[in-house]
Design an enzyme around this catalytic site. Structure first.
Site, short mmCIF file in Angstrom:
data_model
loop_
_atom_site.label_atom_id
_atom_site.label_comp_id
_atom_site.label_asym_id
_atom_site.label_seq_id
_atom_site.Cartn_x
_atom_site.Cartn_y
_atom_site.Cartn_z
N SER A 60 -11.24 -1.06 -0.98
CA SER A 60 -9.89 -1.61 -0.90
C SER A 60 -9.69 -2.87 -1.72
O SER A 60 -8.57 -3.19 -2.08
CB SER A 60 -9.53 -1.88 0.55
N ASN A 97 0.82 -1.21 0.00
CA ASN A 97 0.00 0.00 0.00
C ASN A 97 0.85 1.26 0.00
O ASN A 97 0.34 2.35 0.22
CB ASN A 97 -0.90 0.02 1.24
N LYS A 109 -0.92 3.51 4.54
CA LYS A 109 -0.91 3.27 3.09
C LYS A 109 -0.02 4.36 2.45
O LYS A 109 1.18 4.34 2.70
CB LYS A 109 -2.34 3.21 2.60
N HIS A 145 -7.70 4.51 1.32
CA HIS A 145 -6.94 4.34 0.06
C HIS A 145 -7.04 5.56 -0.85
O HIS A 145 -6.53 5.54 -1.98
CB HIS A 145 -7.44 3.09 -0.68
N HIS A 153 -14.89 -2.29 4.57
CA HIS A 153 -13.76 -2.97 5.22
C HIS A 153 -14.16 -3.59 6.57
O HIS A 153 -15.06 -3.10 7.25
CB HIS A 153 -12.65 -1.94 5.44
N ASP A 188 -14.54 6.51 5.12
CA ASP A 188 -13.19 5.97 5.30
C ASP A 188 -12.36 6.34 4.06
O ASP A 188 -12.63 5.87 2.95
CB ASP A 188 -13.31 4.44 5.45
N GLU A 212 -16.70 3.94 1.93
CA GLU A 212 -15.27 4.20 1.70
C GLU A 212 -15.13 5.07 0.46
O GLU A 212 -15.94 4.98 -0.47
CB GLU A 212 -14.52 2.87 1.46
C1 LIG Z 1 -10.46 0.60 3.66
C2 LIG Z 1 -9.62 0.36 4.85
N1 LIG Z 1 -9.96 0.95 6.01
C3 LIG Z 1 -9.25 0.76 7.14
C4 LIG Z 1 -8.13 -0.04 7.14
C5 LIG Z 1 -7.38 -0.26 8.42
O1 LIG Z 1 -6.33 0.64 8.49
P1 LIG Z 1 -5.02 0.27 9.35
O2 LIG Z 1 -4.21 -0.63 8.48
O3 LIG Z 1 -4.40 1.60 9.60
O4 LIG Z 1 -5.48 -0.40 10.58
C6 LIG Z 1 -7.72 -0.65 5.96
C7 LIG Z 1 -6.50 -1.50 5.96
O5 LIG Z 1 -6.36 -2.48 5.32
C8 LIG Z 1 -8.48 -0.45 4.79
O6 LIG Z 1 -8.14 -1.04 3.64
#
Ligand SMILES: Cc1ncc(COP(=O)(O)O)c(C=O)c1O
Length: 384
Positions: A167, A35, A226, A195, A122, A192, A163
């Site tokens: 992801s 990432n 990321k 990405h 996610h 969120d 989001e």
């Molecule tokens: C869309 C999304 N939100 C949240 C997270 C979690 O973030 P972190 O890796 O900082 O715990 C991820 C991680 O894979 C993600 O892809």
């Protein structure tokens, strides 16, 4: 012990389904899976900055939770820096995006409320939804009629959880339409931006700001694991939200605060973004190059993407694992995403592009994808 037998059974079942997850140490192959979209995890300016700062630090660890000994002026300064960068009234730093998402939703949403969330959200968002005990409806991915249908059924306060960039598929949510529906049905949006951070917008400010919709979102979550190249996250919102989280959000209250090096790394990365980081332009050149090249091979089944994430669908855990191995043997680090992480039949190679991938690497990767698809096509024809 009996309990170990039960654990073993579960693992064996996974193995039989070809879906056993295993840890692997990174391998020195060409990176098409991390990432680290902007190469910030290995950025010399960030590394040099940390090396300069290190001798001046009295300590590395924060030594306590934010409400005890773990609060410090640097972390508050960086929260202000990030709030300013993201055009938000306040920011609150968390140890990870997982904690920010799950803690935010679990604490803010009550069991009398309704959460409507995209079906591809996610695991960290889903965990928050589960913990909130609210009535929750998923809606078909990015489908506005389905979202509206669920909004009409909702009781109590309404929350829409989405989001910016999904992801696994790499596509972007239709934020303007979602904001319009949220206003119509008086729903609060939790967005969120994991990405999209560092990727979308001229300075990598994320989708909401890129579209000028930041003031219409109740809470935005930007994560640092990321494109920012470190780890941690911030929740952006009004002062009342920040104060509420400090008082009621369990992962914030009961966990040791982020350490100094992590906070310094995030701060430096954001300085680079603020000053117009060239890596964002390079990243988008590579994204467009990959899109252009793969479009020439129409039989490669790639999900529509508007981000650095591309999914090449190769159905079946066994088949997709073989495909990943084929590409890895040629020197390129591409990982298979198996069911049940994605629905059966939608198993895929998940390819992440970066600012630092070269033209030649991208060209070679596309050729490898083309070879794989041709091999699979031939196998299928022979079987038929
Ligand atoms: C869309 C999304 N939100 C949240 C997270 C979690 O973030 P972190 O890796 O900082 O715990 C991820 C991680 O894979 C993600 O892809």
């Amino acid at each position: 012990m009996f309990i170990n037998e039960r654990l073993n059974e579960a693992l064996k079942k996974r193995e039989a389904e070809d879906a056993l997850r295993q840890l692997r140490v990174s391998n020195g192959l060409v990176d098409f899976c991390s990432n680290d979209y902007l190469g910030f995890a290995q950025n010399e300016q960030i590394k040099n900055y940390l090396a300069e700062q290190l001798p001046q630090l009295r300590k590395i660890g924060s030594t306590g939770s934010r409400l005890l000994k773990g609060n410090y002026s640097l972390i508050e300064q960086v929260e202000n820096q990030l709030a300013q960068f993201h055009d938000a009234p306040t920011a609150l730093f968390f140890n990870s995006g997982y904690e920010a998402n799950s803690g935010l939703i679990a604490s803010v949403v009550s069991r009398h409320d309704t959460i409507i969330y995209d079906e591809l959200c996610h695991a960290s968002l889903r965990e928050g939804i589960r913990l909130s005990a609210a009535t929750a409806y998923s809606f078909l991915h990015n489908d506005m009629a389905a979202l509206e249908d669920k909004l009409q059924k909702a009781k109590g306060e309404k929350f829409i959880v989405i989001e910016s960039v999904y992801s696994m598929d790499g596509d972007v949510c239709p934020l303007l339409e979602i904001v319009t529906l949220a206003n119509q049905y008086q729903a609060a949006i939790i967005l969120d931006e994991a990405h999209a951070t560092g990727v979308i917008g001229n300075k990598g400010e994320g989708l909401a700001q890129h579209l000028g919709l930041q003031h219409q979102i109740f809470a935005r979550v930007h994560t640092f694991g990321k494109a920012i190249g470190s780890n941690g996250a911030v929740v952006l919102g009004e002062p009342v939200l920040r104060n509420y989280l400090i008082n009621f959000c369990k992962p914030f209250i009961y966990s040791t605060a982020p350490n100094y090096l992590q906070v310094l790394a995030v701060s430096k990365a954001y300085h680079l973004l603020q000053n117009g980081e060239a890596a964002i332009v390079q990243l988008w050149e590579n994204i467009n190059r990959f899109k252009f090249l793969t479009q020439r091979f129409s039989h490669i089944s790639i999900l529509k993407s508007d981000s650095a994430i591309f999914s090449v669908i190769i159905p079946g855990n066994e088949q997709v694992k073989l495909a990943a191995k084929y590409i890895q043997n040629a020197g390129y680090d591409v990982r298979a995403v198996l069911s049940p992480t994605v629905p059966a039949g939608k198993e895929r190679l998940r390819i992440c592009l970066h600012s630092f991938n070269t033209e030649l690497e991208i060209l070679r990767l596309v050729k490898l994808l083309e070879q794989i698809v041709t091999i699979i096509d031939n196998d299928t024809t022979e079987e038929a």
